[in-house]
Scaffold this motif. Sequence first.
Motif, PDB file in Angstrom:
ATOM      1  N   LEU A   1      68.778   8.789 -11.389  1.00 36.62           N
ATOM      2  CA  LEU A   1      67.402   8.826 -10.927  1.00 36.62           C
ATOM      3  C   LEU A   1      66.907   7.413 -10.639  1.00 36.62           C
ATOM      4  CD1 LEU A   1      65.792  11.439 -13.351  1.00 36.62           C
ATOM      5  CD2 LEU A   1      66.620  11.799 -11.007  1.00 36.62           C
ATOM      6  N   ALA A   2      66.110   7.288  -9.607  1.00 39.13           N
ATOM      7  CA  ALA A   2      65.531   5.991  -9.258  1.00 39.13           C
ATOM      8  C   ALA A   2      64.462   5.607 -10.276  1.00 39.13           C
ATOM      9  CB  ALA A   2      64.923   6.066  -7.855  1.00 39.13           C
ATOM     10  N   PRO A   3      64.144   4.315 -10.392  1.00 43.02           N
ATOM     11  CA  PRO A   3      63.077   3.896 -11.308  1.00 43.02           C
ATOM     12  C   PRO A   3      61.784   4.658 -11.019  1.00 43.02           C
ATOM     13  CG  PRO A   3      64.290   1.995 -10.520  1.00 43.02           C
ATOM     14  CD  PRO A   3      64.808   3.167  -9.735  1.00 43.02           C
ATOM     15  N   GLY A   4      61.173   5.141 -12.089  1.00 41.09           N
ATOM     16  CA  GLY A   4      59.930   5.892 -11.955  1.00 41.09           C
ATOM     17  C   GLY A   4      60.115   7.379 -11.777  1.00 41.09           C
ATOM     18  N   GLN A   5      61.330   7.828 -11.472  1.00 37.22           N
ATOM     19  CA  GLN A   5      61.573   9.258 -11.316  1.00 37.22           C
ATOM     20  C   GLN A   5      61.851   9.900 -12.674  1.00 37.22           C
ATOM     21  OE1 GLN A   5      64.809   9.557  -8.483  1.00 37.22           O
ATOM     22  NE2 GLN A   5      63.425   9.518  -6.722  1.00 37.22           N
ATOM     23  N   LEU A   6      61.257  11.057 -12.903  1.00 39.38           N
ATOM     24  CA  LEU A   6      61.429  11.799 -14.148  1.00 39.38           C
ATOM     25  C   LEU A   6      61.540  13.284 -13.822  1.00 39.38           C
ATOM     26  CD1 LEU A   6      58.586  10.158 -16.284  1.00 39.38           C
ATOM     27  CD2 LEU A   6      61.028   9.773 -16.604  1.00 39.38           C
ATOM     28  N   VAL A   7      62.320  14.009 -14.603  1.00 43.62           N
ATOM     29  CA  VAL A   7      62.380  15.463 -14.485  1.00 43.62           C
ATOM     30  C   VAL A   7      62.361  16.056 -15.886  1.00 43.62           C
ATOM     31  CG1 VAL A   7      63.619  15.437 -12.294  1.00 43.62           C
ATOM     32  CG2 VAL A   7      64.910  15.549 -14.425  1.00 43.62           C
ATOM     33  N   HIS A   8      61.665  17.167 -16.050  1.00 45.83           N
ATOM     34  CA  HIS A   8      61.672  17.858 -17.326  1.00 45.83           C
ATOM     35  C   HIS A   8      61.337  19.321 -17.076  1.00 45.83           C
ATOM     36  CE1 HIS A   8      58.266  15.042 -16.801  1.00 45.83           C
ATOM     37  NE2 HIS A   8      57.522  16.123 -16.860  1.00 45.83           N
ATOM     38  N   GLY A   9      61.997  20.199 -17.827  1.00 46.15           N
ATOM     39  CA  GLY A   9      61.811  21.615 -17.566  1.00 46.15           C
ATOM     40  C   GLY A   9      62.012  22.475 -18.784  1.00 46.15           C
ATOM     41  N   ILE A  10      61.688  23.745 -18.619  1.00 47.91           N
ATOM     42  CA  ILE A  10      61.854  24.728 -19.675  1.00 47.91           C
ATOM     43  C   ILE A  10      62.425  26.003 -19.074  1.00 47.91           C
ATOM     44  CG2 ILE A  10      59.996  23.856 -21.146  1.00 47.91           C
ATOM     45  CD1 ILE A  10      58.223  26.115 -20.061  1.00 47.91           C
ATOM     46  N   VAL A  11      63.030  26.812 -19.940  1.00 48.22           N
ATOM     47  CA  VAL A  11      63.480  28.151 -19.562  1.00 48.22           C
ATOM     48  C   VAL A  11      62.377  29.122 -19.942  1.00 48.22           C
ATOM     49  CG1 VAL A  11      65.198  29.962 -19.960  1.00 48.22           C
ATOM     50  CG2 VAL A  11      65.892  27.554 -19.933  1.00 48.22           C
ATOM     51  N   THR A  12      61.803  29.788 -18.970  1.00 47.16           N
ATOM     52  CA  THR A  12      60.739  30.745 -19.265  1.00 47.16           C
ATOM     53  C   THR A  12      61.257  32.172 -19.364  1.00 47.16           C
ATOM     54  OG1 THR A  12      60.204  30.961 -16.910  1.00 47.16           O
ATOM     55  CG2 THR A  12      58.994  29.306 -18.175  1.00 47.16           C
ATOM     56  N   ASN A  13      62.469  32.407 -18.903  1.00 48.37           N
ATOM     57  CA  ASN A  13      63.102  33.717 -19.040  1.00 48.37           C
ATOM     58  C   ASN A  13      64.608  33.500 -19.072  1.00 48.37           C
ATOM     59  OD1 ASN A  13      64.005  36.356 -18.941  1.00 48.37           O
ATOM     60  ND2 ASN A  13      63.538  36.617 -16.765  1.00 48.37           N
ATOM     61  N   GLY A  14      65.202  33.733 -20.222  1.00 48.91           N
ATOM     62  CA  GLY A  14      66.645  33.520 -20.343  1.00 48.91           C
ATOM     63  C   GLY A  14      67.439  34.782 -20.557  1.00 48.91           C
ATOM     64  N   GLY A  15      66.816  35.924 -20.366  1.00 52.27           N
ATOM     65  CA  GLY A  15      67.463  37.199 -20.633  1.00 52.27           C
ATOM     66  C   GLY A  15      66.714  37.961 -21.703  1.00 52.27           C
ATOM     67  N   GLN A  16      67.052  39.251 -21.863  1.00 53.97           N
ATOM     68  CA  GLN A  16      66.287  40.092 -22.784  1.00 53.97           C
ATOM     69  C   GLN A  16      67.106  40.645 -23.943  1.00 53.97           C
ATOM     70  OE1 GLN A  16      65.748  40.453 -19.232  1.00 53.97           O
ATOM     71  NE2 GLN A  16      64.130  38.970 -19.736  1.00 53.97           N
ATOM     72  N   ALA A  17      68.401  40.747 -23.801  1.00 58.64           N
ATOM     73  CA  ALA A  17      69.222  41.326 -24.866  1.00 58.64           C
ATOM     74  C   ALA A  17      70.607  40.689 -24.830  1.00 58.64           C
ATOM     75  CB  ALA A  17      69.333  42.848 -24.695  1.00 58.64           C
ATOM     76  N   VAL A  18      71.159  40.410 -26.010  1.00 56.54           N
ATOM     77  CA  VAL A  18      72.435  39.708 -26.065  1.00 56.54           C
ATOM     78  C   VAL A  18      73.591  40.568 -25.557  1.00 56.54           C
ATOM     79  CG1 VAL A  18      71.733  38.179 -27.925  1.00 56.54           C
ATOM     80  CG2 VAL A  18      72.790  40.382 -28.478  1.00 56.54           C
ATOM     81  N   ASN A  19      73.433  41.895 -25.564  1.00 56.78           N
ATOM     82  CA  ASN A  19      74.532  42.755 -25.117  1.00 56.78           C
ATOM     83  C   ASN A  19      74.388  43.201 -23.674  1.00 56.78           C
ATOM     84  OD1 ASN A  19      72.367  44.407 -25.608  1.00 56.78           O
ATOM     85  ND2 ASN A  19      73.530  46.012 -26.669  1.00 56.78           N
ATOM     86  N   VAL A  20      73.483  42.526 -22.936  1.00 61.85           N
ATOM     87  CA  VAL A  20      73.303  42.807 -21.511  1.00 61.85           C
ATOM     88  C   VAL A  20      73.500  41.511 -20.731  1.00 61.85           C
ATOM     89  CG1 VAL A  20      71.721  43.594 -19.712  1.00 61.85           C
ATOM     90  CG2 VAL A  20      71.665  44.678 -21.978  1.00 61.85           C
ATOM     91  N   ILE A  21      74.413  41.530 -19.774  1.00 63.94           N
ATOM     92  CA  ILE A  21      74.533  40.381 -18.867  1.00 63.94           C
ATOM     93  C   ILE A  21      73.196  40.207 -18.157  1.00 63.94           C
ATOM     94  CG2 ILE A  21      75.672  39.501 -16.781  1.00 63.94           C
ATOM     95  CD1 ILE A  21      77.506  39.526 -19.177  1.00 63.94           C
TER      96      ILE A  21
END
Length: 400
Positions: free
Chosen positions: A213-233
């Motif tokens: 990244l160039a000086p002064g550039q920043l990125v930051h994020g979150i996962v707002t939906n990562g899936g609903q059940a561990v046994n479902v793709i």
Amino acid sequence: MPARSSDHPLGRVEDVARRRGPDLVALSHAIHAEPELAFDEHRSCAKVQALVAERGFEITARAGGLDTAFRADFGSGPLVVGVCAEYDALPEIGHACGHNIIAASAVGAALALAEVADDLGLRVALLGTPAEEAGGGKALLLEAGTFDDVAVAVMVHPGPTDIAAARSLALSEATVDYRGKESHAAVAPFLGLNAADALTVAQVAVGLLRQQLAPGQLVHGIVTNGGQAVNVIPGHTTLQYAMRALDAESLRQLEGRMYACFAAGALAAGCEYEIDSPSPPYAELDPDPWLADVVRDEMRRLGREPVAAEVEAALPMGSTDMGNVTKVLPGIHPVIGVDAGGATVHQRAFAAAAAGPSADRAVVDGAIMLARTVVHLAQTREERDRVLAAQERRASGARA
């Protein structure tokens, strides 16, 4: 510092701000006690209007078509001064950015300037600007024409130190939806298209991008939906990222590289994807130099110690939609210091400090500083003519 009576407009506005100090502090605490998120600041919006309505300001509700925006006008002079009030809070951590202080200081400045509006040829416009934390209320109000007749815009923001000509970073946001295909995670995972894999590959790509990244550039994020059940793709996942840069051109370049990372995730996982921008982009702050110099002097007069002018540009304070305003008309967005025990904005400790003694002092000092800066502008013929001429040029362009 005790109040000093004076017939001079500078003394009169200070007297008003100090006399109304208890009301302003009470307003700050009331907003702080009931934090509301972007575009849902109904109680806060009403609280901010109350004191100026009592003073005789003409209230325009739903300014720019936004439910929690307003404009309150007093006076009929040719120099229209917009005083911006923010009052939205952050999820879970409330007023950790101190917008309660911003709102109360803005009300104090507006009340003080109403006292001298007729003498100085002013029209004071208190602008209730929602959704600074998310949504770009000021950008939307600019587009709707709420600032069209405003010659200069002022506001003050709390922070850990005093900064007269505060700078900020340009910002844009992206919400990325990945669409794959659900399947049983054990019985037939090979029949699925894993949207969580797309999300993971995108985040790995972003992580690798950070080293370049160039000086002064920043990125930051979150996962707002990562899936609903561990046994479902997972067949649907969502990322939200903010991208920041020193200016609009650097931000455009950063967006191009980030969008390639988002596309890489979809390609690797065989998913479809869609990018949406949840709010208008924020421009970097471009503080008016003359106004900034006046604010710096006013800070010192109040016993504050603003950082040196040569240091200001190296202290970007995040991002704000006030940057959009300063790209269109002369404006100022100084930072007023609040003692939060070493905490900075967007921390829980700052939220607690935003209703403490140092914050209460900042409310009154901020109102005095803004009001006196406007008085200096109104009484300095060359600068008054400068901002009025710029406003007329904008108006002529809009009429053409």
